[in-house]
Scaffold this motif. Structure first.
Motif, short mmCIF file in Angstrom:
data_model
loop_
_atom_site.label_atom_id
_atom_site.label_comp_id
_atom_site.label_asym_id
_atom_site.label_seq_id
_atom_site.Cartn_x
_atom_site.Cartn_y
_atom_site.Cartn_z
N ASP A 1 0.96 -0.75 -0.23
CA ASP A 1 -0.03 0.24 0.17
C ASP A 1 1.48 1.15 -0.27
N PRO A 2 1.12 1.83 -1.18
CA PRO A 2 2.06 3.73 -0.92
C PRO A 2 1.13 4.04 -0.12
N ASP A 3 0.49 4.49 -0.43
CA ASP A 3 -0.68 5.18 0.94
C ASP A 3 -0.23 5.33 2.20
N ALA A 4 0.08 3.80 2.84
CA ALA A 4 0.35 3.93 4.04
C ALA A 4 1.61 4.35 5.44
N GLU A 5 1.09 4.85 6.24
CA GLU A 5 2.37 5.16 6.43
C GLU A 5 3.20 4.33 7.26
N GLN A 6 4.20 4.10 6.91
CA GLN A 6 5.55 3.48 7.40
C GLN A 6 6.06 4.01 8.78
N PRO A 7 6.08 2.53 9.61
CA PRO A 7 6.23 2.43 10.76
C PRO A 7 7.76 3.31 11.23
N GLY A 8 8.18 4.46 12.68
CA GLY A 8 9.53 4.08 12.53
C GLY A 8 9.90 5.67 11.46
N ASP A 9 11.37 5.86 11.41
CA ASP A 9 11.26 6.50 10.16
C ASP A 9 12.52 6.41 9.31
N GLY A 10 12.74 5.11 9.12
CA GLY A 10 13.18 4.68 8.14
C GLY A 10 14.49 4.86 7.75
N MET A 11 15.84 5.21 8.82
CA MET A 11 16.94 5.39 9.30
C MET A 11 17.63 4.25 9.18
N GLN A 12 17.24 2.96 8.98
CA GLN A 12 18.12 2.03 9.39
C GLN A 12 19.18 1.71 8.49
N ALA A 13 20.24 1.12 8.34
CA ALA A 13 20.91 0.84 7.06
C ALA A 13 20.27 0.04 6.78
N THR A 14 21.15 -0.36 5.18
CA THR A 14 20.79 -1.43 4.56
C THR A 14 22.30 -1.94 4.15
N ASN A 15 22.25 -3.58 4.28
CA ASN A 15 22.97 -4.48 4.09
C ASN A 15 22.35 -5.42 2.82
N LEU A 16 22.33 -5.60 1.78
CA LEU A 16 22.40 -6.33 1.08
C LEU A 16 23.39 -7.04 0.04
N ILE A 17 22.77 -7.48 -0.48
CA ILE A 17 23.87 -9.07 -1.86
C ILE A 17 22.78 -8.60 -3.18
N HIS A 18 23.36 -8.74 -3.96
CA HIS A 18 22.96 -9.42 -5.49
C HIS A 18 23.31 -11.14 -5.27
N ARG A 19 21.56 -11.52 -5.41
CA ARG A 19 22.19 -13.46 -6.00
C ARG A 19 23.79 -13.34 -6.77
N ASP A 20 23.63 -12.75 -8.21
CA ASP A 20 24.34 -13.31 -8.86
C ASP A 20 25.94 -12.42 -8.34
N ASP A 21 26.08 -11.37 -7.40
CA ASP A 21 27.06 -11.70 -6.91
C ASP A 21 27.34 -12.42 -5.90
#
Length: 289
Positions: free
Chosen positions: A186-206
């Motif tokens: 739902d693009p109109d839903a308010e997201q919890p918190g402030d969204g300032m958590q750092a992201t740690n991701l990796i692409h499957r190919d990597d």
């Protein structure tokens, strides 16, 4: 850039956990390959077909006869363990009991390398940079299970004399698991918190390239290696980019943006020890489905 391949003495490779990562890994390895999955399903493979020189076994590590596991793995000279607990499975049972039974079934095999895919959740839960050798344990129970499984793998491999590498994978994304799934429906839903958590991701190919590099690494090396991309933008920024790519309004957050927080996973050892050059060093380009 061509992918490195395991040396001849490390073949054939057995891939235990033929899922989102294990399946393309099995397809990328020199044949023959041994593959094990809990279901043994073939419809998730390309064109619903498993190549004849990939020997797929349906084995549930928690319940299979140990002799059946031993028989399936008998030809293997390297082992990649990339099992993932299903939604209805007990995580501790899968990652500890299942791995214990698997490695016990390998006793006596002359394995040239054991690669175990763990998770960056095994790293401590704190703000700022964390590296591969950080001794602190996570507070989260899921991360504690991962750390216990790492300790188990290290101890069993050292006792057996097998060179080992534990690859701590950040959040996996890629074909069929696009970043867009992280954005709320739902693009109109308010997201919890402030969204300032750092992201740690990796692409499957990597992550796949990291597994291949680990299998090719000289047997003198055993280590824990974080597998993460270079991008640690906060979730707030990533969700905004996803929304723009989809032509949606940027999400609203419960609180104004504060400082960046959460762990940021260092990947220096991944680049230095494995020689990995990331195909996807950033989370983007972000595209809508």
């Amino acid at each position: 850039m061509p992918r490195v391949q395991p040396p001849a003495h490390a073949l054939p490779v057995a891939v235990v956990g033929a899922g989102f990562l294990g399946r393309p890994l099995a397809l990328a390895l020199p044949r023959p390959v041994i593959a094990i999955s809990r279901s043994g399903r073939t419809d998730t493979w390309p064109s619903g077909h498993v190549p004849t020189d990939i020997h797929l076994h349906a084995l549930d590590l928690l319940h299979a006869d140990p002799a059946a596991i031993t028989d399936a793995l008998a030809p293997a000279r390297s082992l990649v363990i990339c099992v993932a607990a299903g939604r209805t499975q007990d995580r501790r049972a899968v990652y500890l009991d299942g791995t214990e039974r698997l490695l016990a079934a390998c006793a006596g095999l002359p394995l040239a390398r054991v690669v175990y895919t763990s998770s960056t959740s095994a790293l401590p839960d704190r703000d700022g940079w964390v590296d591969d050798d950080d001794p602190a344990r996570p507070d989260d129970p899921r991360g504690q299970v991962q750390r216990d499984a790492e300790d188990l793998v290290r101890a069993r491999c050292q006792a057996a004399g097998w060179p080992w590498l534990i690859l701590r994978l950040a959040g996996l994304h890629g074909p069929g698991r696009e970043l867009f799934r992280l954005y709320r429906d739902d693009p109109d839903a308010e997201q919890p918190g402030d969204g300032m958590q750092a992201t740690n991701l990796i692409h499957r190919d990597d992550a796949l390239a990291a597994c291949l590099a680990a299998l090719a690494l000289d047997a003198r090396h055993s280590a824990v290696v974080n597998i993460c991309d270079d991008d640690h933008r906060p979730r707030r920024s990533m969700f905004a980019a996803l929304a723009r790519a989809a032509g949606r309004p940027e999400p609203r957050w419960q609180h104004p943006a504060g400082p960046l927080r959460g762990k940021q996973v260092r990947n220096d050892r991944m680049k230095q020890l494995l020689g990995l050059h990331l195909q996807h060093p950033q989370h983007g380009p972000v595209t809508a489905p």
